[in-house]
Design an enzyme around this catalytic site. Structure first.
Site, PDB file in Angstrom:
ATOM      1  N   SER A   1      -2.785  -4.372  -8.197  1.00  0.00           N
ATOM      2  CA  SER A   1      -2.944  -4.682  -6.775  1.00  0.00           C
ATOM      3  C   SER A   1      -4.181  -4.034  -6.158  1.00  0.00           C
ATOM      4  CB  SER A   1      -1.699  -4.250  -5.979  1.00  0.00           C
ATOM      5  OG  SER A   1      -1.705  -2.865  -5.753  1.00  0.00           O
TER       6      SER A   1
ATOM      7  N   LYS B   1      -2.309   2.321  -1.902  1.00  0.00           N
ATOM      8  CA  LYS B   1      -2.734   1.222  -1.040  1.00  0.00           C
ATOM      9  C   LYS B   1      -3.746   1.729   0.000  1.00  0.00           C
ATOM     10  CE  LYS B   1       0.186  -2.012  -2.523  1.00  0.00           C
ATOM     11  NZ  LYS B   1       0.537  -1.284  -3.738  1.00  0.00           N
TER      12      LYS B   1
END
Length: 204
Positions: free
Chosen positions: A121, A158
């Site tokens: 990701s 993230k």
């Protein structure tokens, strides 16, 4: 002399390994290897970073003039960073602590510990599955920075965007295949920032 040979000569004269050079440039070791083998050329921005790192003019890297380096250079100091397990680049996973496991890297990396990235990701930030991510412990980070975050005892990596007026936190991946994770109000109690990602080491 071609760029790859020039880079290899500068790196060896400075006593810098491919791994250390990759960490300083924020790229993978395999990319440094491809540079030196003439299989890839860096972007202008990376070329400038290389010039600054080795204290040479851009013309040296382009082969238009010779580098002037001292025969004796200061050694590269290294230290050990505790490895605290894995951190997900995708769905959150538990960051298991591993006793007496360390990663050795250049001591110019100002981090408190490191984690192994899992998943894809964060590939837009050049963090890939298996990379070692160095984390500096801090309770929050600035918007847009990459954070290691604990969510209900599970960890993920993230980009962090917090909006205090709205009591809203958005954790954004660097891969369009994944959607941002949003927390608002009391849901924020489920989230804790471990720290800021300050460097990473790529692996072939």
């Amino acid at each position: 002399m071609k760029f790859g040979a020039i880079l290899r000569r500068l790196r060896k004269q400075k006593g810098v390994t491919q791994e250390v050079l990759a960490a300083r440039l924020g790229i993978s070791k395999s990319t440094v290897s491809m540079y030196e083998q003439g299989e890839r050329l860096p972007s202008h921005e990376t070329m400038r970073a290389i010039a600054d790192l080795f204290s040479v003019e851009m013309d040296v890297l382009y082969g238009r003039e010779e580098a002037s380096l001292p025969s004796q250079t200061a050694p590269i100091h290294r230290k050990r960073f505790p490895m605290l397990g894995e951190i997900a680049c995708g769905a959150p996973i538990f960051a298991n602590g591993e006793q007496d496991v360390y990663v050795e890297a250049e001591d110019s990396i100002h981090a408190d510990f490191c984690l192994t990235a899992k998943g894809d990701s964060m590939i837009g930030a050049r963090i890939r599955d298996g990379d070692t991510v160095f984390i500096r412990s801090q309770p929050t980070v600035e918007n847009g920075q990459i954070a290691a975050v604990i969510i209900d005892n599970e960890a993920t990596l993230k980009r962090w965007y917090f909006f205090p007026e709205e009591q809203k936190l958005v954790l954004t991946p660097e891969n369009p295949a994944y959607s941002p994770i949003v927390y608002v109000g009391k849901e924020l109690e489920e989230v804790r920032c471990l720290g800021k990602a300050v460097a990473f080491l790529g692996h072939i």
